[in-house]
Motif scaffolding. Structure first.
Motif, mmCIF file in Angstrom:
data_model
loop_
_atom_site.group_PDB
_atom_site.id
_atom_site.type_symbol
_atom_site.label_atom_id
_atom_site.label_comp_id
_atom_site.label_asym_id
_atom_site.label_seq_id
_atom_site.Cartn_x
_atom_site.Cartn_y
_atom_site.Cartn_z
ATOM 1 N N CYS A 167 4.507 2.534 -5.329
ATOM 2 C CA CYS A 167 5.004 3.191 -4.133
ATOM 3 C C CYS A 167 6.216 4.079 -4.402
ATOM 4 O O CYS A 167 6.356 5.115 -3.759
ATOM 5 N N PHE A 219 -0.224 6.961 0.801
ATOM 6 C CA PHE A 219 0.703 8.003 0.385
ATOM 7 C C PHE A 219 0.581 9.164 1.359
ATOM 8 O O PHE A 219 -0.431 9.297 2.052
ATOM 9 N N GLY A 267 5.273 7.800 -1.535
ATOM 10 C CA GLY A 267 4.678 6.499 -1.319
ATOM 11 C C GLY A 267 5.077 5.947 0.039
ATOM 12 O O GLY A 267 6.265 5.888 0.353
ATOM 13 N N GLY A 306 -2.583 1.599 -2.126
ATOM 14 C CA GLY A 306 -1.415 2.177 -1.483
ATOM 15 C C GLY A 306 -1.778 3.310 -0.539
ATOM 16 O O GLY A 306 -2.844 3.917 -0.659
ATOM 17 N N TYR A 343 7.245 -0.874 0.662
ATOM 18 C CA TYR A 343 7.293 0.236 1.612
ATOM 19 C C TYR A 343 8.279 1.298 1.159
ATOM 20 O O TYR A 343 9.284 1.021 0.509
ATOM 21 N N GLY A 344 7.968 2.533 1.559
ATOM 22 C CA GLY A 344 8.917 3.608 1.364
ATOM 23 C C GLY A 344 10.104 3.430 2.296
ATOM 24 O O GLY A 344 9.962 2.873 3.393
ATOM 25 N N CYS A 354 2.339 -0.016 -0.004
ATOM 26 C CA CYS A 354 1.428 -0.491 -1.031
ATOM 27 C C CYS A 354 1.219 -1.992 -0.884
ATOM 28 O O CYS A 354 2.111 -2.705 -0.383
#
Length: 130
Positions: free
Chosen positions: A109, A37, A47, A35, A60-61, A50
């Motif tokens: 994530c 970050f 996150g 991932g 995904y964030g 990932c």
């Protein structure tokens, strides 16, 4: 020494693009989830993206969904983060991490603070500014 090595950070104008790379040093990570970050001063670790060990699943964030793409080149042993339409609020230190025991890449994530990742990189600075 077993570690992750990131590269590709730098200064970019708003709306621009940047690609980060992460690769392991002294080991192979075929069986690790990986991932990206980020953590800006005063903020919690977030996150960003990932990817599963086989590269077929991604997470995904919310703040980067649709703008960032994570990919994995298993032949080269490298994970990439393609960042498009960058915004000033994307400014941060970006870290890659790898782990073999997270329950899912979604959990990795969404709640990175819940896991003690096996390996972390040293971080690479991304600055989005005109």
């Amino acid at each position: 020494q077993l570690r992750l090595v990131e590269s590709g950070g730098g200064l970019v104008q708003p709306g621009g693009s940047l690609t980060l790379s992460c690769a392991p040093s002294e080991f192979t990570w075929d069986y690790y989830e990986v991932g990206w970050f980020r953590q800006a001063p005063g903020n919690e670790r977030e996150g960003v993206a990932c990817i599963s060990m086989n590269g077929r699943r991604t997470a995904y964030g919310d703040s980067v969904q649709g703008r960032f793409t994570i990919s994995r080149d298993r032949a080269r042993g490298t994970v990439y983060l393609q960042m498009n339409s960058l915004k000033p609020e994307d400014t941060s230190i970006y870290y890659c991490a790898a782990d073999r025991t997270v329950p899912s890449i979604q959990a990795m994530c969404k709640r990175p603070g819940n896991f003690r990742m096996d390996f972390w990189g040293q971080g690479t600075q991304v600055t989005v500014s005109s």
